[in-house]
Scaffold this motif. Structure first.
Motif, PDB file in Angstrom:
ATOM      1  N   GLY A   8       0.800  -1.216   0.000  1.00 20.91           N
ATOM      2  CA  GLY A   8       0.000   0.000   0.000  1.00 20.91           C
ATOM      3  C   GLY A   8       0.834   1.268   0.000  1.00 20.91           C
ATOM      4  O   GLY A   8       1.983   1.290  -0.441  1.00 20.91           O
ATOM      5  N   ASP A   9       0.247   2.326   0.545  1.00 22.69           N
ATOM      6  CA  ASP A   9       0.877   3.645   0.612  1.00 22.69           C
ATOM      7  C   ASP A   9       1.813   3.747   1.817  1.00 22.69           C
ATOM      8  O   ASP A   9       1.633   3.068   2.825  1.00 22.69           O
ATOM      9  CB  ASP A   9      -0.188   4.737   0.765  1.00 22.69           C
ATOM     10  CG  ASP A   9      -1.097   4.863  -0.439  1.00 22.69           C
ATOM     11  OD1 ASP A   9      -0.715   4.411  -1.538  1.00 22.69           O
ATOM     12  OD2 ASP A   9      -2.200   5.431  -0.286  1.00 22.69           O
ATOM     13  N   HIS A  10       2.799   4.606   1.685  1.00 20.77           N
ATOM     14  CA  HIS A  10       3.687   5.017   2.779  1.00 20.77           C
ATOM     15  C   HIS A  10       4.420   3.844   3.452  1.00 20.77           C
ATOM     16  O   HIS A  10       4.510   3.782   4.679  1.00 20.77           O
ATOM     17  CB  HIS A  10       2.929   5.836   3.824  1.00 20.77           C
ATOM     18  CG  HIS A  10       2.131   6.952   3.228  1.00 20.77           C
ATOM     19  ND1 HIS A  10       2.712   8.044   2.629  1.00 20.77           N
ATOM     20  CD2 HIS A  10       0.787   7.112   3.095  1.00 20.77           C
ATOM     21  CE1 HIS A  10       1.760   8.838   2.168  1.00 20.77           C
ATOM     22  NE2 HIS A  10       0.593   8.304   2.428  1.00 20.77           N
ATOM     23  N   GLY A  59       1.915   1.687  -3.459  1.00 18.54           N
ATOM     24  CA  GLY A  59       1.153   2.926  -3.586  1.00 18.54           C
ATOM     25  C   GLY A  59       2.041   4.153  -3.515  1.00 18.54           C
ATOM     26  O   GLY A  59       3.152   4.177  -4.044  1.00 18.54           O
ATOM     27  N   LYS A  60       1.566   5.153  -2.815  1.00 16.90           N
ATOM     28  CA  LYS A  60       2.241   6.445  -2.721  1.00 16.90           C
ATOM     29  C   LYS A  60       3.391   6.402  -1.713  1.00 16.90           C
ATOM     30  O   LYS A  60       3.313   5.724  -0.704  1.00 16.90           O
ATOM     31  CB  LYS A  60       1.247   7.515  -2.275  1.00 16.90           C
ATOM     32  CG  LYS A  60       0.128   7.739  -3.249  1.00 16.90           C
ATOM     33  CD  LYS A  60      -0.887   8.714  -2.683  1.00 16.90           C
ATOM     34  CE  LYS A  60      -2.056   8.847  -3.657  1.00 16.90           C
ATOM     35  NZ  LYS A  60      -3.148   9.643  -3.081  1.00 16.90           N
ATOM     36  N   ASN A  61       4.449   7.150  -2.053  1.00 17.56           N
ATOM     37  CA  ASN A  61       5.519   7.456  -1.111  1.00 17.56           C
ATOM     38  C   ASN A  61       6.278   6.219  -0.625  1.00 17.56           C
ATOM     39  O   ASN A  61       6.682   6.148   0.537  1.00 17.56           O
ATOM     40  CB  ASN A  61       4.940   8.252   0.068  1.00 17.56           C
ATOM     41  CG  ASN A  61       5.958   9.081   0.787  1.00 17.56           C
ATOM     42  OD1 ASN A  61       6.978   9.465   0.237  1.00 17.56           O
ATOM     43  ND2 ASN A  61       5.678   9.361   2.052  1.00 17.56           N
ATOM     44  N   HIS A  86       3.116   4.178  -7.197  1.00 16.34           N
ATOM     45  CA  HIS A  86       2.457   5.454  -7.488  1.00 16.34           C
ATOM     46  C   HIS A  86       3.509   6.553  -7.421  1.00 16.34           C
ATOM     47  O   HIS A  86       3.638   7.364  -8.329  1.00 16.34           O
ATOM     48  CB  HIS A  86       1.329   5.702  -6.480  1.00 16.34           C
ATOM     49  CG  HIS A  86       0.581   6.970  -6.718  1.00 16.34           C
ATOM     50  ND1 HIS A  86       1.105   8.207  -6.389  1.00 16.34           N
ATOM     51  CD2 HIS A  86      -0.640   7.194  -7.250  1.00 16.34           C
ATOM     52  CE1 HIS A  86       0.239   9.141  -6.714  1.00 16.34           C
ATOM     53  NE2 HIS A  86      -0.842   8.546  -7.238  1.00 16.34           N
ATOM     54  N   SER A  87       4.297   6.556  -6.321  1.00 16.90           N
ATOM     55  CA  SER A  87       5.377   7.523  -6.148  1.00 16.90           C
ATOM     56  C   SER A  87       6.368   6.987  -5.117  1.00 16.90           C
ATOM     57  O   SER A  87       6.052   6.058  -4.370  1.00 16.90           O
ATOM     58  CB  SER A  87       4.820   8.879  -5.700  1.00 16.90           C
ATOM     59  OG  SER A  87       4.148   8.751  -4.464  1.00 16.90           O
ATOM     60  N   ASP A 108      -1.695   7.136 -10.577  1.00 13.60           N
ATOM     61  CA  ASP A 108      -2.924   6.395 -10.283  1.00 13.60           C
ATOM     62  C   ASP A 108      -3.095   5.114 -11.100  1.00 13.60           C
ATOM     63  O   ASP A 108      -3.897   4.250 -10.736  1.00 13.60           O
ATOM     64  CB  ASP A 108      -4.148   7.295 -10.491  1.00 13.60           C
ATOM     65  CG  ASP A 108      -4.265   8.363  -9.413  1.00 13.60           C
ATOM     66  OD1 ASP A 108      -3.738   8.141  -8.297  1.00 13.60           O
ATOM     67  OD2 ASP A 108      -4.873   9.416  -9.688  1.00 13.60           O
ATOM     68  N   ASN A 111      -3.222   1.470  -9.544  1.00 14.33           N
ATOM     69  CA  ASN A 111      -4.417   0.811  -9.012  1.00 14.33           C
ATOM     70  C   ASN A 111      -4.938  -0.299  -9.913  1.00 14.33           C
ATOM     71  O   ASN A 111      -5.751  -1.113  -9.480  1.00 14.33           O
ATOM     72  CB  ASN A 111      -5.507   1.845  -8.738  1.00 14.33           C
ATOM     73  CG  ASN A 111      -5.069   2.847  -7.689  1.00 14.33           C
ATOM     74  OD1 ASN A 111      -4.340   2.507  -6.756  1.00 14.33           O
ATOM     75  ND2 ASN A 111      -5.484   4.088  -7.847  1.00 14.33           N
TER      76      ASN A 111
END
Length: 165
Positions: A8-10, A59-61, A86-87, A108, A111
């Protein structure tokens, strides 16, 4: 085709390689603790099941947190071919390139990639093919000089081969 390890993110560097193991000097031994503290580890059992050429999708970051170089190193040692997210946190991005672990930012579009998918990634063209769905995603490819560093296996090898910095 490469197996996807979906996160996921972070995802921070303390999850990628927990600080309590950073006193281990041997990279292979250290890599046995990669992703150990991730919430997905109970399902994935990353260190037991990752194979050479697999890909992390996140995901992000991705790679936020500390600047520890051990984070991308343990993923590369475990056989991760590249990371598509994502990033990325900027310092993780730079550390990964320095050791020759290619990364692609997808925004995006990320996803569309699920844990059971298989991928074919071309960092030079900036394409990610979800082979089991026959879907091609496009993003900005790695800049040529970054691709050359990744192809050489990292910045040190690149400088040794080319004499350029």
């Amino acid at each position: 085709m490469s197996k996807v390890w979906r996160y996921g993110d972070h995802v921070d560097t303390d999850v990628i390689i927990p600080a309590r193991y950073l006193n281990i000097a041997d990279e292979k031994e250290l890599a046995e603790h990669a992703m150990e503290d991730s919430k997905e580890n109970a399902v994935y059992q990353f260190t037991k099941n990752v194979k050479f050429g697999d890909i992390i999708v996140a995901g992000k970051n991705f790679g936020c947190g500390s600047s520890r170089e051990a984070a991308p190193i343990v993923l590369k040692v475990k056989g991760i071919k590249c990371i598509v997210a994502h990033s990325f946190a900027r310092i993780f991005y730079r550390n990964a390139i320095n050791i020759g672990l290619p990364l692609l930012e997808m925004g995006d579009q990320i996803n569309q990639i699920q844990p059971d998918d298989t991928l074919d990634v071309d960092t030079t063209a900036g394409t990610v093919v979800i082979t089991n769905k026959n879907i091609t995603l496009h993003t900005t490819p790695l800049p040529n000089f970054v691709q050359h560093i990744a192809d050489a296996g990292g910045l040190i090898n690149y400088v040794k081969e080319t004499g350029k910095l």
